[in-house]
Design a protein around this motif. Structure first.
Motif, PDB file in Angstrom:
ATOM      1  N   UNK A 411     -10.778   8.844   1.536  1.00 46.88           N
ATOM      2  CA  UNK A 411      -9.468   8.493   2.101  1.00 46.88           C
ATOM      3  C   UNK A 411      -9.290   6.979   2.150  1.00 46.88           C
ATOM      4  N   UNK A 412     -10.346   6.240   2.470  1.00 42.54           N
ATOM      5  CA  UNK A 412     -10.246   4.777   2.479  1.00 42.54           C
ATOM      6  C   UNK A 412      -9.838   4.259   1.106  1.00 42.54           C
ATOM      7  N   UNK A 413     -10.451   4.796   0.063  1.00 42.39           N
ATOM      8  CA  UNK A 413     -10.109   4.354  -1.288  1.00 42.39           C
ATOM      9  C   UNK A 413      -8.656   4.668  -1.626  1.00 42.39           C
ATOM     10  N   UNK A 414      -8.141   5.788  -1.127  1.00 42.36           N
ATOM     11  CA  UNK A 414      -6.722   6.099  -1.345  1.00 42.36           C
ATOM     12  C   UNK A 414      -5.836   5.147  -0.547  1.00 42.36           C
ATOM     13  N   UNK A 415      -6.196   4.910   0.706  1.00 38.89           N
ATOM     14  CA  UNK A 415      -5.353   4.062   1.562  1.00 38.89           C
ATOM     15  C   UNK A 415      -5.271   2.639   1.033  1.00 38.89           C
ATOM     16  N   UNK A 429      -2.503   6.907   7.790  1.00 38.57           N
ATOM     17  CA  UNK A 429      -3.631   6.069   8.235  1.00 38.57           C
ATOM     18  C   UNK A 429      -3.809   6.191   9.738  1.00 38.57           C
ATOM     19  N   UNK A 430      -2.713   6.217  10.458  1.00 46.34           N
ATOM     20  CA  UNK A 430      -2.787   6.377  11.912  1.00 46.34           C
ATOM     21  C   UNK A 430      -3.422   7.710  12.305  1.00 46.34           C
ATOM     22  N   UNK A 523      -5.136  -5.279   4.882  1.00 45.55           N
ATOM     23  CA  UNK A 523      -3.898  -4.730   4.331  1.00 45.55           C
ATOM     24  C   UNK A 523      -2.937  -4.313   5.435  1.00 45.55           C
ATOM     25  N   UNK A 524      -3.482  -3.786   6.533  1.00 47.15           N
ATOM     26  CA  UNK A 524      -2.626  -3.414   7.660  1.00 47.15           C
ATOM     27  C   UNK A 524      -1.921  -4.647   8.214  1.00 47.15           C
ATOM     28  N   UNK A 585      -3.403   2.190  14.481  1.00 44.91           N
ATOM     29  CA  UNK A 585      -4.463   2.472  13.509  1.00 44.91           C
ATOM     30  C   UNK A 585      -5.498   1.358  13.502  1.00 44.91           C
ATOM     31  N   UNK A 586      -5.044   0.117  13.559  1.00 42.93           N
ATOM     32  CA  UNK A 586      -5.978  -1.007  13.596  1.00 42.93           C
ATOM     33  C   UNK A 586      -6.817  -0.975  14.860  1.00 42.93           C
TER      34      UNK A 586
END
Length: 789
Positions: A411-415, A429-430, A523-524, A585-586
C-alpha cells in the motif's frame, strides 16, 4: 412433475436463472436486480431462491435421489482447469471423485456434481461470467438481489448462532455416497497427502451416515464455503498457483510428465506444456466482485468469533465439540487465508491507481480487524477514543503476519504513486493509518516480526515436515504430533507456507520501510501545501469574475493557465476534508512508526518555503547546465502531481501571436496589414523621434515601444541564453480588434449621443483624453528607460 421430469429440467432451470457459463444467456441478471428499479421481480426472485424457498426444496428433493449433473471443467478458474487437464488433481476435496472423462465422441472433461453442488457452482460463478453484461442504469452492488442472496446463504449455512437448519427432505447431501468415476485413461496424480475433509473425519467410523445429523450440516457448510472460495479467490496466475504447491507435489508432477513423455514420444508432454501456458488468463476482478468477497470475509470473522469458549479439560473438549464448532475454529486458516492473501497481492499490484481501489482497501482492512466482528461489544464511552486491541488477538496477528506487513508495504508503494491532493486518495491513506494506529496493534505486529526473526531452535526434520504441508486444501485435524507449539515456529510456518523457503522478509518496522513512510510523510506535506494553493487560487478566480467574462475578456499576459485537479470542481468543503484527512494520517503515521518531530518540522518548513516572496509557486526543481535548466526526477514528479509548474507564455512577436478567442479574426488581419504599411512607410521618422532625449522622445518611446517586454518574458528552461529580439519603434493597432475595446467604444459613443455629441466630436474627445493620459504617464515612465536593453 415426477422426479424424472424434474431431473431433466433442473439444468435448464439453473441456467435460466443464473445465465449460461459462456455469458451468452444473461438469465435473471440478479446482479442488476434491485428493489427500487424492479419492485415486482425483486421480492419474487428472493423468495424463490431463498434457502427455504421452492428452488432449494427442489435441490434437496433431487439430492435425495442421488442424481448427478455434469459441470464442464473448461469453465473452472484457469489454474484449476489447467491442472485437471494436466491429470493432476487439486488438493481441494471439492474435486475429489468428481472428474468424469468424456465418453466416445464426447468433448472435454466434466465434474459430476450433486444437485446442491451444481446449484451453488452456477450461483457462485455467475459473479464472474456475467461481469460484462450491459447495465442500463446505475446499480448499487450492495442492494442487488445477488448480494442479498450471498448474505442470506452465508447466514443460513454458516450461522453465528445455533446450528444449520436441516433440509426439508430426508436423506440429504451428506448421506449420498461419492459417485464411481469412469476409468480414466491416465491415472490422476494428487497434490500432496490425501487429506480428508471435516465431514469424512466425523463419519469415517460410523455405520450409517444418517445417524449423525451434525455431519450433514457440516457437509453443506463446508461445500458452500469451498465453492465460494474456489470461484471467487482462485483466479490468480498459474505461476502463483504452482508456487503454492509443496516440493513433494512438484516432484510427483515431474515424474508424471517424464513418464508420459517416454510413453508417447513427447507429444503428450508438448500438449501438457501448452495446457500449462494456455490458461494464464488475465484476471481483473470488478469492484462488485471485491465487495462480495468483503461480505464473505466479514461473515467468516463473525462465524469464527461465535465459537464457544473451550472447556478447561482437554478430554471434555474432545467429547463435546460438535463438527460445526470445529469448523468455526479452522474456517479462516484452512479455507481462506492463503487464497485471500494471494488475491489481495494481485489486486495491490494490478488495480488502477484511482479511487476505485477503496473497495479492495476496505476488504483488506476488514480482514485485518476480526475484533470488529466479535460478539462482545465494548461499552460506548462519551468520547470516541480508539479501542485497544486485546491480547487474545495476538495469535491471529502472528498467524497472518504477511497480511499486515507485506501488504502494508504494498500500500505504501501505491500511495507514493498517487495524487494525495485528491480527497478520495487522501481518505484511503487516512483509513489505513487509522487502522494501524489502533492502540497495541503496532506492538503486536512488531512482536510477530521478532518471533519470525528469532533463530530456529526446532528439530530440522519436524521443521521440514511442517513447512512442506500446505494449508491450501489440507485439514488442520491431521495426525501431526501436537508437540510443536512454539509461537516463533508458527509464525515461520505461516510465512514460509505463503512465500516459500527462500523468501526474503522485509521488516515493517525496519529502516527500508521507515524511509518509505518518511517519503509518504513528505508527500503529505506537499499535498497539503498544494491543496492550500488550489484553495487560494479558486478564491482569487471567483473574486475576479466580471460581467463580461462570457466574452473571455482576459489580458494577453494570462497565457499560463492553472493546472489544477478535481479539487477545482469539488469545492472548498472537500479541500478542508482533504486537509483534515492528511493531517490525521500524518499524526497516525507518527504514532505507528515513532517518527521524530524534528524531522517532521524540518519537512514542513521545506514544504512551506515552496512559495516565494510574491506568494507564487517556485519553478520545478532543476539543475543548471551548459544548455540551460534541466529537470531533475524531483522536478518531474512535481510537474506530474501539480506541485509546481512553469509559467508558459508567448515569447515571440506580439503582432504575430495566434488570434485569440476574444478578437475578431478579420479585424486582426486588416489592422496588421495597415500597421505594417505605416511602420514600413514611417520607420526612419519613428526611429529619429524615439532617439531624442527630450520630452517628445520620451512621449514617442512610450507610444511606439513596449517597456514591459523584457520584464514579462520568462525564457524556457531548455535554453539558457537567448538573443533578445528588438523590433524597434512601431505602430500596433491590434488592440482595436478586441471585442472588449469595440464594445467599450460603442458604449462611449452611445453615452456621448445622450449629450448630443456626434461620432466625430466623440472621437476627438477620446484622442484628447488619451493624449493627456499619455503625457502624464510619460513623466512617470522616465525612470524605466525602456530603450536601453
Amino acid at each position: 412433475f415426477s422426479l424424472k421430469e424434474l431431473h431433466g429440467i433442473f439444468p435448464w432451470l439453473v441456467e435460466s436463472i443464473f445465465g449460461s457459463l459462456d455469458g451468452i444467456i444473461v438469465g435473471w441478471n440478479l446482479r442488476c436486480l434491485q428493489g427500487k428499479t424492479n419492485p415486482t421481480e425483486y421480492p419474487v426472485a428472493l423468495d424463490f431462491l431463498d434457502p427455504s424457498g421452492p428452488m432449494m426444496k427442489l435441490v434437496y428433493k433431487l439430492q435425495a435421489e442421488e442424481y448427478r449433473y455434469d459441470f464442464p471443467v473448461s469453465y473452472l478458474p484457469g489454474p484449476v482447469k489447467a491442472s485437471i487437464q494436466e491429470q493432476v488433481l487439486p488438493e481441494c476435496s471439492l474435486y475429489h471423485n468428481k472428474v468424469q472423462f468424456p465418453s466416445a465422441g464426447g468433448l472435454g472433461l466434466n465434474l459430476a456434481l450433486n444437485p446442491f453442488e451444481y446449484y451453488m457452482f452456477y450461483f457462485a460463478i455467475s459473479l464472474i461470467t456475467q461481469k460484462n453484461s450491459a447495465v442500463t442504469h446505475h446499480v448499487s452492488p450492495s442492494n442487488s438481489a445477488y448480494f442479498i442472496l450471498v448474505d442470506t446463504y452465508l447466514k443460513c449455512f454458516l450461522p453465528t448462532e445455533g446450528s444449520v437448519l436441516p433440509p426439508p427432505y430426508s436423506n440429504p447431501g451428506g448421506a449420498i455416497p461419492s459417485p464411481t468415476p469412469r476409468s480414466p485413461p491416465v491415472p490422476f496424480t494428487s497434490y500432496g497427502m490425501h487429506h480428508t475433509s471435516l465431514l469424512k473425519r466425523h463419519i469415517a467410523h460410523q455405520p450409517s451416515v444418517n445417524a449423525d445429523p451434525a455431519s450433514q450440516e457440516i457437509w453443506r457448510s463446508e461445500t458452500l464455503l469451498q465453492i465460494f472460495v474456489e470461484m471467487w479467490l482462485h483466479h490468480y496466475s498459474l505461476e502463483m498457483y504452482q508456487k503454492m504447491q509443496s516440493p513433494h507435489v512438484k516432484l510427483e508432477v515431474l515424474h508424471y510428465r517424464l513418464s508420459i513423455s517416454s510413453k508417447h514420444h513427447g507429444s503428450p508432454a508438448q500438449s501438457s506444456y501448452q495446457a500449462l501456458h494456455a490458461y494464464q488468463e488475465s484476471f481483473k476482478p470488478t469492484e462488485e466482485h471485491v465487495l462480495v468477497v468483503r461480505l464473505l470475509v466479514k461473515h467468516l470473522h463473525a462465524f469464527s468469533n461465535s465459537l464457544k469458549p473451550e472447556p478447561l479439560s482437554p478430554s471434555a473438549h474432545s467429547h463435546t465439540a460438535s463438527p460445526l464448532e470445529e469448523f468455526k475454529r479452522v474456517v479462516i486458516p484452512r479455507f481462506v487465508q492463503e487464497k485471500l492473501y494471494i488475491f489481495l497481492q494481485h489486486c495491490f499490484g494490478h488495480w488502477p491507481l484511482d479511487a476505485s481501489f477503496r473497495a479492495v482497501l476496505e476488504m483488506w482492512l476488514s480482514y485485518l480487524q476480526p475484533w470488529r466482528y466479535a460478539p462482545e461489544k465494548p461499552p460506548q464511552s462519551a468520547e470516541s477514543l480508539p479501542r485497544s486491541v486485546a491480547e487474545k488477538w495476538a495469535a491471529f496477528i502472528q498467524e497472518n503476519l504477511l497480511m499486515y506487513t507485506k501488504l502494508f508495504v504494498g500500500f505504501l508503494n501505491r500511495a507514493l504513486r498517487t495524487d494525495l491532493v485528491s480527497p478520495k486518495n487522501a481518505l484511503m491513506v487516512f483509513r489505513v493509518a487509522k487502522v494501524f494506529a489502533q492502540p497495541n496493534l503496532a506492538e503486536m505486529i512488531l512482536k510477530g516480526e521478532q518471533l519470525f526473526l528469532e533463530p530456529e531452535l526446532v528439530i530440522p526434520h519436524r521443521q521440514h515436515r511442517l513447512f512442506m504441508t500446505s494449508t491450501l486444501g489440507g485439514s488442520f485435524f491431521s495426525s501431526w504430533p501436537p508437540t510443536i507449539t512454539d509461537a516463533s515456529f508458527k509464525v515461520k510456518s505461516h510465512v514460509y507456507s505463503l512465500e516459500g523457503q527462500d523468501f526474503q522478509y522485509k521488516q515493517m518496522f525496519g529502516t527500508e520501510v521507515r524511509n518509505l513512510v518518511l517519503k509518504l510523510a513528505q508527500l503529505i506535506c506537499q499535498a497539503q501545501q498544494t491543496a492550500k494553493s488550489i484553495s487560494d487560487h479558486s478564491a482569487e478566480t471567483t473574486a475576479s469574475q466580471s460581467f463580461f467574462s462570457w466574452f473571455r475578456f482576459t489580458p494577453v499576459e494570462m497565457n499560463g493557465s492553472y493546472t489544477g485537479n478535481d479539487l477545482d470542481e469539488i469545492g472548498q468543503d472537500s479541500i478542508k476534508k482533504t486537509d483534515e484527512y492528511l493531517e490525521k494520517a500524518l499524526e497516525y503515521l507518527c504514532q505507528i512508526f515513532k517518527l521524530n518531530e524534528a524531522q517532521l518540522t524540518q519537512m514542513m518548513m521545506k514544504c512551506g518555503t515552496a512559495q516565494d516572496e510574491n506568494g507564487k509557486k517556485q519553478l520545478p526543481d532543476c539543475i543548471e547546465s551548459e544548455d540551460g535548466l534541466i529537470l531533475t526526477p524531483l522536478g518531474r514528479y512535481q510537474i506530474i502531481n501539480g506541485l509546481r509548474r512553469f509559467e508558459v507564455q508567448y515569447q515571440g512577436d506580439t503582432e504575430l501571436q495566434p488570434i485569440r478567442s476574444y478578437e475578431n479574426a478579420t479585424l486582426v488581419r486588416l489592422l496588421f496589414r495597415f500597421s505594417s504599411a505605416l511602420n514600413e512607410r514611417f520607420a526612419d521618422q519613428m526611429d529619429a523621434l524615439c532617439s531624442r532625449e527630450d520630452f517628445v522622445g520620451r512621449l514617442c518611446r512610450y507610444h511606439l515601444t513596449n517597456p514591459h517586454l523584457v520584464q514579462k518574458i520568462r525564457y524556457s528552461p531548455v535554453v539558457k541564453d537567448r538573443t533578445n529580439q528588438n523590433w524597434g519603434p512601431r505602430i500596433s493597432l491590434r488592440f482595436l480588434a478586441s471585442y472588449r475595446t469595440l464594445i467599450s467604444l460603442l458604449m462611449i459613443y452611445f453615452i456621448a449621443s445622450w449629450f448630443y455629441l456626434g461620432p466625430i466630436g466623440c472621437t476627438f474627445v477620446i484622442l484628447i483624453g488619451y493624449f493627456l493620459y499619455a503625457v502624464i504617464m510619460t513623466f512617470f515612465s522616465e525612470g524605466w528607460k525602456p530603450h536601453e536593453h
